[in-house]
Design a protein around this motif. Structure first.
Motif, short mmCIF file in Angstrom:
data_model
loop_
_atom_site.label_atom_id
_atom_site.label_comp_id
_atom_site.label_asym_id
_atom_site.label_seq_id
_atom_site.Cartn_x
_atom_site.Cartn_y
_atom_site.Cartn_z
N ARG A 1 74.77 108.06 44.67
CA ARG A 1 75.24 108.33 46.02
C ARG A 1 76.25 109.46 45.97
N VAL A 2 75.98 110.52 46.73
CA VAL A 2 76.92 111.62 46.87
C VAL A 2 77.69 111.33 48.15
N LEU A 3 79.00 111.34 48.06
CA LEU A 3 79.85 110.86 49.14
C LEU A 3 80.74 111.96 49.69
N LYS A 4 80.83 112.02 51.01
CA LYS A 4 81.82 112.87 51.68
C LYS A 4 82.89 111.95 52.22
N THR A 5 84.08 112.05 51.66
CA THR A 5 85.19 111.19 52.07
C THR A 5 85.70 111.61 53.44
N PRO A 6 86.45 110.75 54.11
CA PRO A 6 87.03 111.14 55.40
C PRO A 6 87.93 112.37 55.33
N GLU A 7 88.44 112.69 54.13
CA GLU A 7 89.27 113.89 53.95
C GLU A 7 88.42 115.14 53.75
N GLY A 8 87.10 114.99 53.64
CA GLY A 8 86.20 116.13 53.47
C GLY A 8 85.89 116.46 52.03
N GLU A 9 86.32 115.63 51.09
CA GLU A 9 86.06 115.84 49.67
C GLU A 9 84.68 115.28 49.32
N ILE A 10 83.96 115.97 48.43
CA ILE A 10 82.63 115.51 48.03
C ILE A 10 82.70 115.01 46.59
N THR A 11 82.30 113.75 46.39
CA THR A 11 82.34 113.14 45.06
C THR A 11 81.07 112.33 44.82
N LEU A 12 80.95 111.85 43.60
CA LEU A 12 79.85 110.97 43.25
C LEU A 12 80.36 109.54 43.34
N ASP A 13 79.68 108.70 44.12
CA ASP A 13 80.09 107.32 44.31
C ASP A 13 79.25 106.43 43.40
N VAL A 14 79.83 106.03 42.29
CA VAL A 14 79.12 105.22 41.30
C VAL A 14 78.91 103.78 41.81
N THR A 15 79.91 103.24 42.52
CA THR A 15 79.83 101.87 42.99
C THR A 15 78.91 101.71 44.19
N GLY A 16 78.78 102.75 45.00
CA GLY A 16 77.96 102.67 46.20
C GLY A 16 78.67 101.97 47.35
N ARG A 17 79.96 101.74 47.21
CA ARG A 17 80.71 100.99 48.21
C ARG A 17 81.89 101.76 48.81
N LYS A 18 82.14 102.97 48.35
CA LYS A 18 83.29 103.71 48.86
C LYS A 18 83.07 104.09 50.32
N ASN A 19 84.17 104.28 51.00
CA ASN A 19 84.15 104.61 52.42
C ASN A 19 83.82 106.09 52.63
N GLY A 20 82.91 106.38 53.53
CA GLY A 20 82.56 107.76 53.84
C GLY A 20 81.07 107.91 54.07
N ARG A 21 80.66 109.14 54.39
CA ARG A 21 79.25 109.43 54.64
C ARG A 21 78.56 109.70 53.31
N GLY A 22 77.42 109.09 53.10
CA GLY A 22 76.74 109.22 51.82
C GLY A 22 75.32 109.73 51.93
N ALA A 23 74.87 110.33 50.85
CA ALA A 23 73.49 110.78 50.72
C ALA A 23 73.03 110.37 49.32
N TYR A 24 71.76 110.03 49.20
CA TYR A 24 71.24 109.52 47.92
C TYR A 24 70.32 110.53 47.26
N VAL A 25 70.47 110.64 45.92
CA VAL A 25 69.63 111.52 45.10
C VAL A 25 69.21 110.74 43.86
N CYS A 26 67.96 110.94 43.44
CA CYS A 26 67.48 110.29 42.21
C CYS A 26 68.30 110.77 41.02
N PHE A 27 68.24 110.02 39.93
CA PHE A 27 68.96 110.39 38.70
C PHE A 27 68.17 111.45 37.93
N SER A 28 67.74 112.51 38.57
CA SER A 28 67.03 113.59 37.87
C SER A 28 67.52 114.93 38.37
#
Length: 91
Positions: A26-53
């Motif tokens: 899960r690639v996550l955009k936090t409410p502050e506008g930062e883009i990170t990788l969400d390993v847990t899948g539970r962080k707060n923010g807008r997410g998009a999913y990409v396969c592990f490839s």
């Protein structure tokens, strides 16, 4: 009657395939506008999913799927960081 547990499915923004949520990152955009990788899948923010490839990540970059999903322009350095993080996760 036994309870059948629902498996959450998500669509990869690279290959457009529906897969189990746990089989994707899960690639996550936090409410502050930062883009990170969400390993847990539970962080707060807008997410998009990409396969592990890398192929799916490159497709998502090429067709601007990540930008559409997160509703913002994404700098090149973020893509490079995601690719590096994907290298550490892949088996």
């Amino acid at each position: 009657m036994g309870n059948i547990k629902k498996v959450p499915l998500r669509k990869c923004i690279g290959c457009n395939e529906m897969k189990n949520k746990k089989e994707m990152m899960r690639v996550l955009k936090t409410p502050e506008g930062e883009i990170t990788l969400d390993v847990t899948g539970r962080k707060n923010g807008r997410g998009a999913y990409v396969c592990f490839s890398k192929e799916c990540l490159h497709k998502a970059i090429k067709n601007k799927g990540l930008e559409r999903s997160l509703k913002m322009q994404i700098p090149q350095e973020v893509y490079e960081n995601l690719e590096r993080e994907l290298d550490t996760i892949e088996l």
